[in-house]
Write a protein that holds these residues in place. Structure first.
Motif, PDB file in Angstrom:
ATOM      1  N   ARG A 150      -2.800  12.114  -2.520  1.00 57.13           N
ATOM      2  CA  ARG A 150      -2.363  10.754  -2.240  1.00 57.13           C
ATOM      3  C   ARG A 150      -2.618  10.370  -0.782  1.00 57.13           C
ATOM      4  O   ARG A 150      -2.568   9.185  -0.437  1.00 57.13           O
ATOM      5  CB  ARG A 150      -0.870  10.610  -2.557  1.00 57.13           C
ATOM      6  CG  ARG A 150      -0.555  10.680  -4.038  1.00 57.13           C
ATOM      7  CD  ARG A 150       0.938  10.546  -4.285  1.00 57.13           C
ATOM      8  NE  ARG A 150       1.685  11.631  -3.655  1.00 57.13           N
ATOM      9  CZ  ARG A 150       3.011  11.682  -3.601  1.00 57.13           C
ATOM     10  NH1 ARG A 150       3.727  10.705  -4.140  1.00 57.13           N
ATOM     11  NH2 ARG A 150       3.618  12.704  -3.032  1.00 57.13           N
ATOM     12  N   GLY A 151      -2.902  11.339   0.045  1.00 57.77           N
ATOM     13  CA  GLY A 151      -3.234  11.033   1.429  1.00 57.77           C
ATOM     14  C   GLY A 151      -4.661  10.569   1.617  1.00 57.77           C
ATOM     15  O   GLY A 151      -5.046  10.196   2.725  1.00 57.77           O
ATOM     16  N   SER A 152      -5.450  10.567   0.538  1.00 60.04           N
ATOM     17  CA  SER A 152      -6.848  10.145   0.613  1.00 60.04           C
ATOM     18  C   SER A 152      -6.986   8.742   0.052  1.00 60.04           C
ATOM     19  O   SER A 152      -6.653   8.487  -1.111  1.00 60.04           O
ATOM     20  CB  SER A 152      -7.734  11.116  -0.185  1.00 60.04           C
ATOM     21  OG  SER A 152      -9.064  10.668  -0.221  1.00 60.04           O
ATOM     22  N   ILE A 153      -7.473   7.809   0.863  1.00 62.76           N
ATOM     23  CA  ILE A 153      -7.655   6.421   0.453  1.00 62.76           C
ATOM     24  C   ILE A 153      -9.079   5.994   0.800  1.00 62.76           C
ATOM     25  O   ILE A 153      -9.473   6.032   1.969  1.00 62.76           O
ATOM     26  CB  ILE A 153      -6.646   5.483   1.146  1.00 62.76           C
ATOM     27  CG1 ILE A 153      -5.216   5.972   0.910  1.00 62.76           C
ATOM     28  CG2 ILE A 153      -6.814   4.055   0.656  1.00 62.76           C
ATOM     29  CD1 ILE A 153      -4.169   5.131   1.619  1.00 62.76           C
ATOM     30  N   LEU A 211       0.827  -1.201   0.000  1.00 62.17           N
ATOM     31  CA  LEU A 211       0.000   0.000   0.000  1.00 62.17           C
ATOM     32  C   LEU A 211       0.866   1.258   0.000  1.00 62.17           C
ATOM     33  O   LEU A 211       0.546   2.252  -0.683  1.00 62.17           O
ATOM     34  CB  LEU A 211      -0.931  -0.018   1.210  1.00 62.17           C
ATOM     35  CG  LEU A 211      -2.149   0.909   1.142  1.00 62.17           C
ATOM     36  CD1 LEU A 211      -2.986   0.617  -0.093  1.00 62.17           C
ATOM     37  CD2 LEU A 211      -2.993   0.754   2.395  1.00 62.17           C
ATOM     38  N   GLU A 212       1.959   1.231   0.750  1.00 59.05           N
ATOM     39  CA  GLU A 212       2.866   2.384   0.755  1.00 59.05           C
ATOM     40  C   GLU A 212       3.443   2.624  -0.636  1.00 59.05           C
ATOM     41  O   GLU A 212       3.571   3.775  -1.082  1.00 59.05           O
ATOM     42  CB  GLU A 212       3.989   2.146   1.761  1.00 59.05           C
ATOM     43  CG  GLU A 212       3.539   2.221   3.217  1.00 59.05           C
ATOM     44  CD  GLU A 212       4.627   1.761   4.173  1.00 59.05           C
ATOM     45  OE1 GLU A 212       5.732   1.427   3.673  1.00 59.05           O
ATOM     46  OE2 GLU A 212       4.383   1.728   5.384  1.00 59.05           O
ATOM     47  N   GLU A 213       3.794   1.561  -1.343  1.00 58.29           N
ATOM     48  CA  GLU A 213       4.319   1.707  -2.700  1.00 58.29           C
ATOM     49  C   GLU A 213       3.301   2.361  -3.617  1.00 58.29           C
ATOM     50  O   GLU A 213       3.630   3.250  -4.408  1.00 58.29           O
ATOM     51  CB  GLU A 213       4.719   0.337  -3.255  1.00 58.29           C
ATOM     52  CG  GLU A 213       5.973  -0.238  -2.648  1.00 58.29           C
ATOM     53  CD  GLU A 213       6.361  -1.547  -3.298  1.00 58.29           C
ATOM     54  OE1 GLU A 213       5.587  -2.030  -4.160  1.00 58.29           O
ATOM     55  OE2 GLU A 213       7.427  -2.086  -2.967  1.00 58.29           O
ATOM     56  N   GLU A 214       2.048   1.916  -3.517  1.00 60.86           N
ATOM     57  CA  GLU A 214       1.024   2.465  -4.395  1.00 60.86           C
ATOM     58  C   GLU A 214       0.702   3.920  -4.061  1.00 60.86           C
ATOM     59  O   GLU A 214       0.384   4.705  -4.945  1.00 60.86           O
ATOM     60  CB  GLU A 214      -0.238   1.610  -4.325  1.00 60.86           C
ATOM     61  CG  GLU A 214      -0.073   0.221  -4.898  1.00 60.86           C
ATOM     62  CD  GLU A 214       0.467   0.246  -6.309  1.00 60.86           C
ATOM     63  OE1 GLU A 214       0.008   1.086  -7.122  1.00 60.86           O
ATOM     64  OE2 GLU A 214       1.370  -0.553  -6.630  1.00 60.86           O
ATOM     65  N   VAL A 215       0.786   4.260  -2.795  1.00 60.02           N
ATOM     66  CA  VAL A 215       0.569   5.661  -2.417  1.00 60.02           C
ATOM     67  C   VAL A 215       1.641   6.547  -3.043  1.00 60.02           C
ATOM     68  O   VAL A 215       1.349   7.636  -3.575  1.00 60.02           O
ATOM     69  CB  VAL A 215       0.563   5.799  -0.877  1.00 60.02           C
ATOM     70  CG1 VAL A 215       0.632   7.274  -0.473  1.00 60.02           C
ATOM     71  CG2 VAL A 215      -0.690   5.160  -0.289  1.00 60.02           C
ATOM     72  N   GLU A 216       2.883   6.088  -3.002  1.00 61.90           N
ATOM     73  CA  GLU A 216       3.961   6.897  -3.568  1.00 61.90           C
ATOM     74  C   GLU A 216       3.883   6.951  -5.094  1.00 61.90           C
ATOM     75  O   GLU A 216       4.267   7.952  -5.695  1.00 61.90           O
ATOM     76  CB  GLU A 216       5.317   6.335  -3.118  1.00 61.90           C
ATOM     77  CG  GLU A 216       5.553   6.420  -1.618  1.00 61.90           C
ATOM     78  CD  GLU A 216       5.383   7.843  -1.100  1.00 61.90           C
ATOM     79  OE1 GLU A 216       5.859   8.791  -1.758  1.00 61.90           O
ATOM     80  OE2 GLU A 216       4.770   8.013  -0.025  1.00 61.90           O
ATOM     81  N   ARG A 217       3.407   5.911  -5.722  1.00 55.84           N
ATOM     82  CA  ARG A 217       3.315   5.898  -7.179  1.00 55.84           C
ATOM     83  C   ARG A 217       2.124   6.699  -7.696  1.00 55.84           C
ATOM     84  O   ARG A 217       2.129   7.146  -8.838  1.00 55.84           O
ATOM     85  CB  ARG A 217       3.157   4.474  -7.687  1.00 55.84           C
ATOM     86  CG  ARG A 217       4.378   3.601  -7.541  1.00 55.84           C
ATOM     87  CD  ARG A 217       4.095   2.242  -8.147  1.00 55.84           C
ATOM     88  NE  ARG A 217       5.251   1.373  -8.078  1.00 55.84           N
ATOM     89  CZ  ARG A 217       5.304   0.164  -8.633  1.00 55.84           C
ATOM     90  NH1 ARG A 217       4.256  -0.290  -9.284  1.00 55.84           N
ATOM     91  NH2 ARG A 217       6.395  -0.568  -8.544  1.00 55.84           N
ATOM     92  N   ALA A 218       1.096   6.836  -6.885  1.00 57.98           N
ATOM     93  CA  ALA A 218      -0.165   7.400  -7.351  1.00 57.98           C
ATOM     94  C   ALA A 218      -0.010   8.858  -7.754  1.00 57.98           C
ATOM     95  O   ALA A 218       0.885   9.575  -7.292  1.00 57.98           O
ATOM     96  CB  ALA A 218      -1.229   7.256  -6.263  1.00 57.98           C
ATOM     97  N   THR A 219      -0.910   9.285  -8.622  1.00 60.06           N
ATOM     98  CA  THR A 219      -0.964  10.684  -9.038  1.00 60.06           C
ATOM     99  C   THR A 219      -2.143  11.413  -8.411  1.00 60.06           C
ATOM    100  O   THR A 219      -2.361  12.591  -8.689  1.00 60.06           O
ATOM    101  CB  THR A 219      -1.070  10.769 -10.566  1.00 60.06           C
ATOM    102  OG1 THR A 219      -2.241  10.052 -10.995  1.00 60.06           O
ATOM    103  CG2 THR A 219       0.162  10.167 -11.235  1.00 60.06           C
ATOM    104  N   GLY A 220      -2.915  10.706  -7.606  1.00 56.66           N
ATOM    105  CA  GLY A 220      -4.073  11.307  -6.953  1.00 56.66           C
ATOM    106  C   GLY A 220      -4.574  10.378  -5.863  1.00 56.66           C
ATOM    107  O   GLY A 220      -3.816   9.584  -5.297  1.00 56.66           O
ATOM    108  N   SER A 221      -5.859  10.454  -5.572  1.00 53.70           N
ATOM    109  CA  SER A 221      -6.435   9.628  -4.520  1.00 53.70           C
ATOM    110  C   SER A 221      -6.476   8.164  -4.946  1.00 53.70           C
ATOM    111  O   SER A 221      -6.404   7.831  -6.128  1.00 53.70           O
ATOM    112  CB  SER A 221      -7.842  10.116  -4.170  1.00 53.70           C
ATOM    113  OG  SER A 221      -8.675  10.110  -5.318  1.00 53.70           O
ATOM    114  N   ILE A 222      -6.628   7.286  -3.968  1.00 51.72           N
ATOM    115  CA  ILE A 222      -6.560   5.836  -4.177  1.00 51.72           C
ATOM    116  C   ILE A 222      -7.832   5.203  -3.629  1.00 51.72           C
ATOM    117  O   ILE A 222      -8.404   5.678  -2.643  1.00 51.72           O
ATOM    118  CB  ILE A 222      -5.333   5.247  -3.468  1.00 51.72           C
ATOM    119  CG1 ILE A 222      -4.048   5.857  -4.028  1.00 51.72           C
ATOM    120  CG2 ILE A 222      -5.279   3.728  -3.590  1.00 51.72           C
ATOM    121  CD1 ILE A 222      -2.810   5.444  -3.266  1.00 51.72           C
TER     122      ILE A 222
END
Length: 1013
Positions: A1001-1004, A957-968
């Motif tokens: 990216r802080g919004s999941i 999940l941490e990897e995807e947060v860093e890769r993301a360009t917006g919310s997840i």
């Protein structure tokens, strides 16, 4: 002049108001008077009439419903506007998502010694549901006890002034008319007495009835909370509120009865001296109350979890029979407020009639089954007429115009030929055209799969004692990804059972294959075991369908599996409210058979990324290139027990990879059942041995139930290391005790290997040939990964390009282990991508069989390899034409294992006397796997993504947060432990500080298929 004081039959004489002239004093009478009647029935009737609540006293029920409507309207506005995020929403999510699980220390060891099957740890509801339940209980308590019970009938219902609450006693002057009982009711406000509290709790129980029914309804528009313009929550999320509301109704009704019993035991009839409670048996409303309370109590007892789980059919049938009895007799018990009961009953009956009407249409009770298309390969025919074929790139396709005209348009689907001719401007959405006609290739429909007749299900057995069910309904029906249906198989009984759909409803598909309902049903106890036994018995006796059923005219039996008449009701499920395309990254986590939910969501998201509009796929409008669609990356994480279980969804996974490429989609499949061993027992050693870990001590042999020998598990030492050490996988989760659990896991209690893959009751009994298939998939995957690395190191692989033609500059999770980690553009069309993917895997997997040289077909190709030979009678299953090359290495071993057991029974279906054995529940005990060519080919490709071990969800999940360009958004379906672990990880990675700084990216968001929200 003096006032007439009526004779008292009940109450406290000293409580009479003192009379002085024509005015009364300020004294109160807690118990009203009852005039004298000679007849017992007349007396008790007058007594109960006088002790009724005043109309203003009903204000509490109205207040409750105003509060309910206000809360749900607020949440409806937030849901419709999508404004549930922000900093405040992040703080709320960090707290509300968490769910606590607990397990007594050494409980796993105790269960193992006693032979009990594995059970998930005990779990509390999520924090948000606990808050909702707390508010519900508190609101009910306030409804019953806050404020005075009895309000002066002369006061307006909404007058809350002090004058209204402290009105003076005001008796009428003159002689009382014995027939005017209304004047005997208190004309003042009363705080607390036994009878007023009894009345008020009774009103509360009536007011809660419609709410309890609304929480239980499944089908809109009667299921108001499930409407799109409301909160769009279905029964799956409201079931716990339904249960607790029912329990509150029983509790409040019990208080109502207790308070009244106390009051009746105190009051005596003046002149007779008998207690008022002695007249209960002659008062019909008391009899109605007893019947209603008995039905409610029985409902409560039958809904307790031990009974509900072990005897679901009994629980369900009792619910259907007792609900109307309880409501009707409750209404007859107290007609003045029976409106609440009739509203609840009308909702319940209306929804039942609505569902029955829909059920009759969908299952074709009023229509005849149409004959199959004359040349459709999907119904068993292998040859397409020449005019219904078109060729491109050396592959033949079914002509879409012929299929649309006779299939899609006849059903009145929103799709139309102009929709198919629409060309997307961006790369992934491009439609491949022919000079004659066009068809969209961005679909995940299964290739060349047998379609059952409408109203029937095609059932095949799979590893893990799982039945794959493919249903085609006579009436058109749509569903959203992740929703479920209630399934009824007439030959197994009349009750329905819920199962999640593992396929997508493609309303624009040119054939009926686009609306094929696919489910994965794993054998447990009860109905699922009966289903497995029936399918296995039919297969063992070479029957294509149950003997009491007939194959419709014009349809043929399948070569693999069996068909049965099947009915469905639905679709249901709150996953319809998810806006998957509103997030930059979609993470899908599934455990065990929870992959049904995950694979349907994956297919939907991939098809939208490929340019399809979600509104034609059962979801929200939008797709790549359309306004508001933001998704550009999907990560699929599946934790599974055995390598062979990948067969459950290998076809769909392969189609998704072909559809969007491996940069937009990353697939991680983790196999938890493995035993690391020493290099001395390597089955398939590489040319270059990997570096040894500093932790060289091999964990002890794990214990598996059903007597499986760990030494023959499907993974060796090389597989346990997965060829390289990945930061997202954990392999050392065995301790020093044989079969013992991990000392303490991430959830704060001891864990077990099955915690993240097995639901309670899953049957892990190994089928003949399953272990060999495990080894085959493991070896194939290891070899493909090794060749991928070598090809990547030599510069032979290029990374996929983004939709604008620019290569993504992202580091793979596994470094060079992931396919597509070089540089270069991605083919711009799904067809070209499919051909390139086929060539790539062909180059990597040489020497594994003739299929290695075949180009991988795209997801929408309908091949002509399903030749139908001359068949036996309809009830007899035709034999498979030949064994897939993928299975050739282990099929001989399976036959040998079985031969020794079947020597006494020449064909496996005769006893010692030579007579044919009757079909029975143990027919599937030694039934070997039957894998068709398509599944074998798909498993070869997907094997590259299977690795042993347990994932580190926090790291992923941490990897995807860093890769993301917006919310997840994270979608999850799996056992309790996996769900709780993922909730904990999401809460940890939600960052209000990031959102405050403008970093989304802080919004999941979290979407799960369970009873929590």
């Amino acid at each position: 002049m003096s006032s007439y004081i009526p004779p008292f039959a009940t109450g406290n004489v000293s409580a009479l108001p003192a009379v002085t002239g024509t005015m009364t004093t300020t004294a109160y009478i807690s118990d009203p008077t009852t005039p004298s009647f000679s007849e017992d029935v007349s007396w008790i009737t007058g007594y109960m009439f006088i002790h009724q609540q005043s109309h203003p006293s009903w204000r509490y029920a109205y207040i409750l419903w105003l509060a309910i409507l206000f809360v749900f309207l607020i949440f409806a506005v937030l849901h419709l506007t999508g404004r549930r995020g922000g900093v405040v929403g992040a703080y709320w999510s960090k707290w509300s998502l968490r769910r606590r699980t607990f397990r007594k220390r050494h409980s796993l060891a105790v269960a193992r010694r006693t032979g009990l099957p594995h059970k998930q740890p005990t779990a509390l509801p999520s924090n948000s549901q606990m808050l909702a339940l707390t508010i519900l209980v508190a609101a009910t308590a306030m409804l019953c006890f806050l404020g005075p019970d009895y309000i002066d009938p002369n006061v307006k219902a909404w007058d809350f002034s002090s004058r209204a609450l402290h009105a003076k006693a005001n008796f009428k002057r003159g002689v009382i008319d014995q027939g005017a009982l209304m004047s005997f009711r208190p004309q003042y406000t009363i705080g607390k007495t036994w009878w007023t509290m009894g009345n008020r709790t009774g009103i509360a129980a009536f007011a809660l009835l419609p709410l309890c029914i609304l929480f239980a309804l499944k089908a809109p528009p009667f299921a108001i909370f499930a409407l799109p313009f409301m909160i769009q929550l279905h029964f799956d999320k409201l079931v716990r509120l339904h249960r607790w509301t029912g329990r509150l109704i029983w509790l409040v009704s019990t208080l109502h009865a207790v308070f009244w019993v106390i009051q009746l035991a105190k009051d005596r009839r003046v002149g007779v001296g008998s207690l008022a409670i002695s007249y209960v048996g002659i008062y019909e409303r008391f009899i109605f109350a007893c019947v209603s309370y008995f039905a409610l109590t029985l409902l409560l007892l039958m809904s307790l979890r031990p009974i509900r789980d072990k005897h679901y059919d009994v629980f369900y049938n009792c619910h259907i029979a007792l609900v109307p009895i309880f409501i009707i007799f409750a209404a007859l018990h107290h007609p003045p407020i029976w409106g609440w009961c009739w509203v609840a009953l009308a909702l319940w009956i209306g929804e039942r009639i609505w569902r029955l009407t829909w059920y009759v249409y969908v299952n074709g009770y009023l229509t005849r089954v149409r004959a199959p298309p004359a040349a459709s390969p999907m119904y068993g025919s292998s040859k397409l007429e020449e005019e219904e074929q078109w060729e491109m790139g050396g592959m033949r396709y079914a002509d879409p115009e012929a299929q649309v005209s006779r299939s899609l348009l006849d059903k009145g689907s929103p799709g139309s030929p102009p929709e198919f001719n629409r060309r997307m401007s961006s790369g992934f959405g491009a439609l491949v055209s022919s000079p004659v006609t066009e068809r969209p290739l961005n679909s995940t429909a299964p290739r060349s799969k047998y379609l059952p007749p409408p109203g029937f299900a095609h059932m095949t057995i799979m590893p893990g004692r799982t039945v794959r069910v493919r249903i085609l309904t006579p009436g058109f029906i749509s569903w959203a990804p992740g929703q479920h249906f209630l399934v009824r198989v007439p030959c197994l009984g009349n009750n329905t059972h819920p199962f999640t759909v593992a396929s997508i409803c493609d309303e624009q598909a040119p054939t009926d294959g686009g609306r094929l309902i696919e489910m994965l049903i794993r054998a447990k106890k009860g109905w699922t075991k009966r289903l497995w036994d029936e399918v296995a018995s039919l297969l063992k006796h070479e029957l294509a369908m149950p003997e009491m059923e007939d194959l419709p005219k014009g349809y043929e039996a399948p070569k693999h599996g069996v068909i049965m008449q099947t009915r469905v009701d639905g679709a249901f499920g709150s996953s319809i409210r998810a806006r998957w395309g509103s997030y930059s990254t979609v993470v899908i986590a599934a455990g065990g058979s929870g992959v049904s939910f995950g694979i349907s969501v994956l297919q939907y998201v991939c098809m939208c990324i490929a340019g399809r509009d979600g509104k034609y796929l059962g979801g929200k409008p939008g797709g790549w290139g359309q306004k508001g669609f933001k998704t550009d990356r999907v990560r699929f994480v599946w934790i599974v027990r055995e390598f062979s279980h990948v067969q459950w969804c290998a076809n769909a996974l392969r189609n998704c990879i072909n559809l969007v490429g491996e940069d937009a989609l990353e697939v991680n499949i983790f196999v938890t059942n493995f035993k690391p061993t020493t290099p001395a027992v390597m089955v398939d050693p590489p040319k270059e041995a990997p570096k040894q870990s500093t932790d060289s001590l091999a964990p002890p042999t794990p214990f598996f139930k059903h007597g499986r020998n760990p030494s023959t598990t499907s993974v060796d030492s090389m597989a346990s290391g997965m060829d390289d050490h990945s930061p997202i996988v954990e392999t050392n989760y065995y301790n020093g005790e044989k079969g013992g659990p991990q000392a303490e896991g991430e959830l704060g209690h001891e864990e077990h290997i099955l915690d993240y893959t097995n639901f309670d009751g899953d049957d892990d009994t190994e089928m003949p040939g399953e272990e060999a298939l495990n080894n085959k998939i493991r070896k194939e995957g290891k070899m493909r990964r090794a060749k991928t690395r070598r090809l990547a190191q030599s510069g032979g692989l290029r990374p996929p390009a983004d939709r604008g033609g620019h290569a993504y500059n992202r580091t793979s999770t596994y470094g060079s282990d992931r396919i597509g980690s070089g540089s270069g553009p991605l083919p711009t069309s799904p067809l070209a991508e499919g051909q390139a993917e086929g060539q790539r895997f062909s180059s990597l997997g040489g020497g594994m069989g003739p299929m290695d040289d075949e180009a991988t077909p795209t997801p929408t190709i309908y091949s002509s390899d399903s030749t139908v030979n001359d068949r036996k009678p309809a009830h007899t299953r035709p034999p498979s034409t030949h064994a897939p090359s993928f299975m050739s290495e282990w099929e001989t071993k399976v036959a040998g294992d079985k031969k020794g057991k079947d020597d006494a029974d020449a064909k496996g279906d005769k006893g010692g006397d030579g007579k044919k054995k009757p079909r029975g529940a143990d027919d599937g005990k030694d039934l070997p796997l039957d894998v068709d060519e398509d599944d074998a080919r798909d498993m070869k490709v997907v094997s590259e993504f299977c690795r042993p071990g347990k994932p580190k969800m926090d790291r992923i999940l941490e990897e995807e947060v860093e890769r993301a360009t917006g919310s997840i958004v994270v979608g999850c379906c799996g056992p309790t432990s996996l769900n709780a672990l993922l909730r904990k990880s999401i809460a940890k990675n939600i960052s209000p500080a990031r959102i405050r700084a403008g970093d989304l990216r802080g919004s999941i968001a979290f979407v799960s298929e369970e009873f929590e929200y």
